[in-house]
Design an enzyme around this catalytic site. Structure first.
Site, mmCIF file in Angstrom:
data_model
loop_
_atom_site.group_PDB
_atom_site.id
_atom_site.type_symbol
_atom_site.label_atom_id
_atom_site.label_comp_id
_atom_site.label_asym_id
_atom_site.label_seq_id
_atom_site.Cartn_x
_atom_site.Cartn_y
_atom_site.Cartn_z
ATOM 1 N N LYS A 54 0.840 -1.207 0.000
ATOM 2 C CA LYS A 54 0.000 0.000 0.000
ATOM 3 C C LYS A 54 0.873 1.254 0.000
ATOM 4 O O LYS A 54 0.630 2.204 -0.754
ATOM 5 C CB LYS A 54 -0.934 -0.006 1.228
ATOM 6 C CG LYS A 54 -2.056 -1.029 1.124
ATOM 7 C CD LYS A 54 -2.826 -1.230 2.434
ATOM 8 C CE LYS A 54 -3.813 -2.391 2.285
ATOM 9 N NZ LYS A 54 -4.545 -2.732 3.510
ATOM 10 N N GLN A 98 -4.537 -1.361 9.662
ATOM 11 C CA GLN A 98 -4.495 -2.694 9.073
ATOM 12 C C GLN A 98 -5.094 -3.731 10.032
ATOM 13 O O GLN A 98 -4.770 -3.761 11.211
ATOM 14 C CB GLN A 98 -3.038 -3.056 8.720
ATOM 15 C CG GLN A 98 -2.883 -4.358 7.956
ATOM 16 C CD GLN A 98 -3.534 -4.357 6.574
ATOM 17 O OE1 GLN A 98 -3.630 -3.328 5.909
ATOM 18 N NE2 GLN A 98 -4.001 -5.512 6.126
ATOM 19 N N ASP A 121 -11.176 2.901 4.195
ATOM 20 C CA ASP A 121 -11.483 1.471 4.171
ATOM 21 C C ASP A 121 -12.994 1.236 4.070
ATOM 22 O O ASP A 121 -13.433 0.139 3.715
ATOM 23 C CB ASP A 121 -11.005 0.822 5.483
ATOM 24 C CG ASP A 121 -9.753 -0.010 5.301
ATOM 25 O OD1 ASP A 121 -9.568 -0.571 4.207
ATOM 26 O OD2 ASP A 121 -8.964 -0.089 6.259
HETATM 27 N N1 GUN Z 1 -7.054 -6.767 6.290
HETATM 28 C C1 GUN Z 1 -7.470 -7.521 5.230
HETATM 29 N N2 GUN Z 1 -8.091 -6.756 4.306
HETATM 30 C C2 GUN Z 1 -8.066 -5.497 4.792
HETATM 31 C C3 GUN Z 1 -8.546 -4.256 4.279
HETATM 32 O O1 GUN Z 1 -9.146 -4.160 3.197
HETATM 33 N N3 GUN Z 1 -8.306 -3.179 5.062
HETATM 34 C C4 GUN Z 1 -7.687 -3.256 6.271
HETATM 35 N N4 GUN Z 1 -7.537 -2.144 6.980
HETATM 36 N N5 GUN Z 1 -7.234 -4.393 6.767
HETATM 37 C C5 GUN Z 1 -7.425 -5.502 6.028
#
Ligand code: GUN
Length: 302
Positions: A54, A98, A121
């Site tokens: 990311k 995350q 998100d």
């Molecule tokens: N963990 C797995 N997928 C995601 C996501 O799309 N966003 C976040 N913040 N954590 C994750």
């Protein structure tokens, strides 16, 4: 192979170009760039690899990127203080925590603390509610479902009236993608079924699907004989089933397997996503799109 491969990497590149142009335009006209903070608590290897990807993408797009890594024993209260700091930071348009968080950290409290206008998100209850209502209410569609819908639409697959079967009912993928596909909107208007661990006859439901979206987290769960000939199969599973040596770097990397038996399924499906290189790259791309849109909302451009 009979199925057409839906390559997430190619669609990603297409969308990233659009985002890059958007960033350039805003920078020229308004003198600002999108700001994204990624908060990683602990050392979960999969989370480290997602967050690293990311950050790399955000930097390549010219975003203002802050990487905030925290120790695994951070408390809920400490994390809430950190989120509050970024909620108040004018240079930050997107806050990503995350998941999963370490045991002992209250995920619900944490997600609820993020400013809904910076919740790129789309996990805050306000944004979940907006998604359910649909239409112009939606600010931040969650990234993996948004990526799935883009893949379907950009591959020219008809969704209106289609039987969509979603395997899995998670808050991150199953529930939101089901919701998005049933909206009265382009790229949706589908008849949607969600199946899960308590469903009586998984195979019977899957066999009906014109579009089968599998997000169960169980390697090889969907058998080839469950797939309707010509169906579109979207495999969201990213299961670490071992390690292998990378041909490119010579280093050890995770061996990934999807929720669908790809080798056999590709002979029956009309369209299919590979693992890796399918849905995975799209999730990151849509996070970038949401972060750019967050800045656009703030500037009154959307
Ligand atoms: N963990 C797995 N997928 C995601 C996501 O799309 N966003 C976040 N913040 N954590 C994750």
């Amino acid at each position: 192979m009979t199925a057409k491969l839906i390559k997430g990497t190619e669609i990603r590149d297409e969308i990233l170009k659009e985002i890059e142009a958007g960033v350039k335009d805003i920078k020229e006209k308004h003198g600002v760039v999108p700001g994204l903070v990624t908060i990683l608590v602990g050392e979960n290897p999969a989370s480290i690899s997602y967050v690293t990807a990311k950050i790399k993408t955000a930097k390549a797009l010219g975003f203002n990127e802050i990487q905030d890594n925290q120790s695994p024993d951070m408390t809920t209260e400490e994390l809430l203080v950190l989120i509050d700091k970024y909620n108040k930071d004018d240079a930050i348009n997107g806050i990503l925590v995350q998941l999963p968080l370490p045991k002992g950290v209250d995920e619900k409290k944490v997600l609820n603390a993020i400013d809904p206008d910076k919740d790129v998100d789309g996990f805050h209850p306000i944004n979940v509610g907006r998604l359910m209502i649909g239409g112009p209410e939606v600010k931040f569609p969650p990234c993996t479902p948004a990526g799935i819908q883009e893949m379907i639409v950009r591959s020219g697959i008809e969704t209106s009236g289609a039987e969509v079967v979603v395997v899995g009912r998670s808050n991150i993928v199953g529930k939101p993608i089901a919701n998005m596909m049933l909206q009265k909107a382009d790229g949706a208007n589908a008849t949607v079924t969600i199946v899960h661990t308590r469903t009586k006859d998984l195979a019977a439901h899957c066999k009906r699907a014109d579009i089968l979206i599998v997000a169960a987290g169980v390697p090889g769960l969907v058998k080839p004989e469950w797939i309707k000939p010509g169906a579109c199969v979207i495999d969201v599973g990213v299961n670490r089933v071992g390690e292998k040596i990378s041909e490119k770097t010579g280093k050890k990397i995770a061996l990934l397997k999807g929720d669908v038996d790809f080798d056999e399924a590709k002979e029956i499906a009309g369209y299919i996503t590979p693992v890796p290189g399918g849905v995975g790259p799209m999730t990151i791309t849509m996070l970038m799109k949401n972060t750019l849109n967050s800045l656009k909302f703030k500037l009154g451009l959307m």
